[in-house]
Design a protein around this motif. Structure first.
Motif, PDB file in Angstrom:
ATOM      1  N   LYS A 111       0.820  -1.200   0.000  1.00 40.48           N
ATOM      2  CA  LYS A 111       0.000   0.000   0.000  1.00 40.48           C
ATOM      3  C   LYS A 111       0.864   1.264   0.000  1.00 40.48           C
ATOM      4  O   LYS A 111       0.520   2.261   0.625  1.00 40.48           O
ATOM      5  N   SER A 112       1.965   1.195  -0.721  1.00 36.60           N
ATOM      6  CA  SER A 112       2.822   2.365  -0.854  1.00 36.60           C
ATOM      7  C   SER A 112       3.650   2.221  -2.123  1.00 36.60           C
ATOM      8  O   SER A 112       3.746   1.144  -2.710  1.00 36.60           O
ATOM      9  N   ILE A 113       4.244   3.334  -2.537  1.00 37.01           N
ATOM     10  CA  ILE A 113       5.162   3.339  -3.674  1.00 37.01           C
ATOM     11  C   ILE A 113       6.551   3.615  -3.107  1.00 37.01           C
ATOM     12  O   ILE A 113       6.758   4.623  -2.419  1.00 37.01           O
ATOM     13  N   THR A 114       7.482   2.731  -3.361  1.00 33.76           N
ATOM     14  CA  THR A 114       8.805   2.869  -2.757  1.00 33.76           C
ATOM     15  C   THR A 114       9.568   4.037  -3.376  1.00 33.76           C
ATOM     16  O   THR A 114       9.328   4.414  -4.532  1.00 33.76           O
ATOM     17  N   LEU A 115      10.481   4.586  -2.607  1.00 31.56           N
ATOM     18  CA  LEU A 115      11.307   5.683  -3.106  1.00 31.56           C
ATOM     19  C   LEU A 115      12.118   5.268  -4.341  1.00 31.56           C
ATOM     20  O   LEU A 115      12.186   6.043  -5.308  1.00 31.56           O
ATOM     21  N   PRO A 116      12.727   4.061  -4.370  1.00 32.85           N
ATOM     22  CA  PRO A 116      13.430   3.656  -5.604  1.00 32.85           C
ATOM     23  C   PRO A 116      12.523   3.631  -6.830  1.00 32.85           C
ATOM     24  O   PRO A 116      12.954   3.987  -7.935  1.00 32.85           O
ATOM     25  N   GLU A 117      11.255   3.230  -6.661  1.00 30.12           N
ATOM     26  CA  GLU A 117      10.307   3.254  -7.782  1.00 30.12           C
ATOM     27  C   GLU A 117      10.063   4.680  -8.250  1.00 30.12           C
ATOM     28  O   GLU A 117       9.992   4.956  -9.460  1.00 30.12           O
ATOM     29  N   ILE A 118       9.923   5.584  -7.304  1.00 29.23           N
ATOM     30  CA  ILE A 118       9.686   6.991  -7.642  1.00 29.23           C
ATOM     31  C   ILE A 118      10.913   7.582  -8.323  1.00 29.23           C
ATOM     32  O   ILE A 118      10.789   8.342  -9.292  1.00 29.23           O
ATOM     33  N   GLU A 119      12.090   7.224  -7.845  1.00 33.32           N
ATOM     34  CA  GLU A 119      13.321   7.696  -8.481  1.00 33.32           C
ATOM     35  C   GLU A 119      13.441   7.170  -9.912  1.00 33.32           C
ATOM     36  O   GLU A 119      13.914   7.886 -10.810  1.00 33.32           O
ATOM     37  N   GLN A 120      12.999   5.930 -10.122  1.00 30.63           N
ATOM     38  CA  GLN A 120      13.126   5.308 -11.442  1.00 30.63           C
ATOM     39  C   GLN A 120      12.112   5.843 -12.444  1.00 30.63           C
ATOM     40  O   GLN A 120      12.451   6.097 -13.608  1.00 30.63           O
ATOM     41  N   HIS A 121      10.874   6.042 -11.995  1.00 26.94           N
ATOM     42  CA  HIS A 121       9.802   6.380 -12.931  1.00 26.94           C
ATOM     43  C   HIS A 121       9.366   7.849 -12.848  1.00 26.94           C
ATOM     44  O   HIS A 121       8.499   8.264 -13.636  1.00 26.94           O
ATOM     45  N   GLY A 122       9.936   8.601 -11.913  1.00 26.44           N
ATOM     46  CA  GLY A 122       9.560   9.994 -11.769  1.00 26.44           C
ATOM     47  C   GLY A 122      10.669  10.936 -12.177  1.00 26.44           C
ATOM     48  O   GLY A 122      11.732  10.524 -12.650  1.00 26.44           O
ATOM     49  N   PHE A 123      10.404  12.221 -12.004  1.00 22.35           N
ATOM     50  CA  PHE A 123      11.357  13.277 -12.350  1.00 22.35           C
ATOM     51  C   PHE A 123      11.610  14.100 -11.099  1.00 22.35           C
ATOM     52  O   PHE A 123      10.677  14.686 -10.530  1.00 22.35           O
ATOM     53  N   GLU A 124      12.850  14.146 -10.643  1.00 26.39           N
ATOM     54  CA  GLU A 124      13.150  14.913  -9.427  1.00 26.39           C
ATOM     55  C   GLU A 124      13.293  16.389  -9.768  1.00 26.39           C
ATOM     56  O   GLU A 124      14.032  16.766 -10.683  1.00 26.39           O
ATOM     57  N   VAL A 125      12.571  17.200  -9.038  1.00 23.27           N
ATOM     58  CA  VAL A 125      12.564  18.643  -9.238  1.00 23.27           C
ATOM     59  C   VAL A 125      13.513  19.286  -8.241  1.00 23.27           C
ATOM     60  O   VAL A 125      13.518  18.928  -7.055  1.00 23.27           O
ATOM     61  N   LYS A 126      14.300  20.228  -8.716  1.00 24.46           N
ATOM     62  CA  LYS A 126      15.233  20.940  -7.855  1.00 24.46           C
ATOM     63  C   LYS A 126      14.663  22.309  -7.510  1.00 24.46           C
ATOM     64  O   LYS A 126      14.600  23.188  -8.368  1.00 24.46           O
ATOM     65  N   PRO A 127      14.206  22.495  -6.269  1.00 19.69           N
ATOM     66  CA  PRO A 127      13.623  23.780  -5.870  1.00 19.69           C
ATOM     67  C   PRO A 127      14.599  24.932  -6.060  1.00 19.69           C
ATOM     68  O   PRO A 127      15.809  24.758  -5.981  1.00 19.69           O
ATOM     69  N   GLN A 128      14.055  26.112  -6.319  1.00 17.50           N
ATOM     70  CA  GLN A 128      14.877  27.292  -6.545  1.00 17.50           C
ATOM     71  C   GLN A 128      14.142  28.512  -6.013  1.00 17.50           C
ATOM     72  O   GLN A 128      13.128  28.377  -5.335  1.00 17.50           O
ATOM     73  N   LEU A 129      14.658  29.696  -6.317  1.00 21.05           N
ATOM     74  CA  LEU A 129      14.062  30.909  -5.773  1.00 21.05           C
ATOM     75  C   LEU A 129      12.767  31.259  -6.492  1.00 21.05           C
ATOM     76  O   LEU A 129      11.726  31.450  -5.876  1.00 21.05           O
ATOM     77  N   SER A 130      12.821  31.374  -7.810  1.00 25.26           N
ATOM     78  CA  SER A 130      11.634  31.696  -8.604  1.00 25.26           C
ATOM     79  C   SER A 130      11.616  30.838  -9.863  1.00 25.26           C
ATOM     80  O   SER A 130      12.515  30.975 -10.708  1.00 25.26           O
ATOM     81  N   PRO A 131      10.653  29.953  -9.988  1.00 22.69           N
ATOM     82  CA  PRO A 131       9.607  29.640  -9.010  1.00 22.69           C
ATOM     83  C   PRO A 131      10.136  28.711  -7.927  1.00 22.69           C
ATOM     84  O   PRO A 131      11.119  28.002  -8.142  1.00 22.69           O
ATOM     85  N   ALA A 132       9.463  28.704  -6.796  1.00 23.84           N
ATOM     86  CA  ALA A 132       9.900  27.868  -5.674  1.00 23.84           C
ATOM     87  C   ALA A 132       9.820  26.386  -6.015  1.00 23.84           C
ATOM     88  O   ALA A 132      10.658  25.598  -5.594  1.00 23.84           O
ATOM     89  N   VAL A 133       8.804  26.017  -6.787  1.00 25.76           N
ATOM     90  CA  VAL A 133       8.631  24.627  -7.218  1.00 25.76           C
ATOM     91  C   VAL A 133       8.565  24.613  -8.748  1.00 25.76           C
ATOM     92  O   VAL A 133       7.485  24.774  -9.324  1.00 25.76           O
TER      93      VAL A 133
END
Length: 216
Positions: free
Chosen positions: A174-196
């Motif tokens: 009943k969860s999605i593991t972090l390795p799965e998210i790393e493999q199939h997702g896109f990691e966003v790097k927060p910054q000043l503008s825009p914050a997300v």
């Protein structure tokens, strides 16, 4: 003002946070990685959307939740104070809009877990809505934040739906593991503008979508 869900249960923001949907960020002495100090993920997304709108990059807004007002007090002739109300219908997802000619629709979720993202953060009507958006060719995803790890992902709706269906029917995890998210997702790097800067992840999703259409 007390506000109730369609089933009559009382809505409480504190209870919602403890469920993993949008918990308050813990204050520490470490430098803040995200652009908005003390801001929730929703606050940062709203500010990011305002920035995208201002520079003409995208038109994305948070969806309003319809509320039926059932009791109003009038302490003065020129004032009306809402005392009680109910959510008319269950909400779908948090945000929708248009970007690069595509309809985009997404949910924003946050967890304090370090190893996985709990599926209990979602509801059946949200899964159904994302499924329907995908069938119409929309770009649908979840902005996921691992609050303790200070990591943020744009994660496609399809694997979320698959994980949800498996958990409901096959009694899978009943969860999605972090390795799965790393493999199939896109990691966003927060910054000043825009914050997300989640549109970086949407660009990635659109590239995958267009590549699939070309048979790549």
């Amino acid at each position: 003002m007390p506000i109730h869900y369609p089933n009559g249960n009382l809505y409480a923001r504190a209870a919602q946070s403890s469920g993993g949907s949008q918990p308050a960020r813990k204050i520490t002495n470490k430098p803040t990685i995200y652009g908005g100090r003390g801001m929730t993920l929703e606050d940062e997304l709203n500010a990011s959307n305002a920035y995208y709108l201002q520079i003409g990059k995208a038109v994305v807004h948070k969806k309003p939740t319809p509320i039926q007002i059932v009791r109003v007090d009038y302490p003065a002739r020129s004032k009306a104070v809402i005392k009680e109300g109910y959510f008319k219908t269950p909400s779908t997802t948090d945000y929708n809009g248009v970007y690069r000619g595509y309809y985009i629709d997404f949910e924003a979720k946050e967890t304090k877990n370090k190893a996985s993202f709990p599926l209990k953060n979602f509801h059946q009507h949200q899964i159904d809505h994302m499924r329907a958006c995908l069938l119409q060719g929309g770009v649908c995803f979840v902005v996921m934040r691992f609050a303790v790890l200070h990591r943020l992902f744009v994660y496609p709706a399809s694997p979320v739906i698959s994980a949800w269906d498996a958990a409901q029917v096959q009694k899978a995890r009943k969860s999605i593991t972090l390795p799965e998210i790393e493999q199939h997702g896109f990691e966003v790097k927060p910054q000043l503008s825009p914050a997300v800067p989640y549109l970086d992840g949407v660009d990635w999703l659109i590239a995958k979508k267009e590549g699939a259409a070309r048979g790549e």
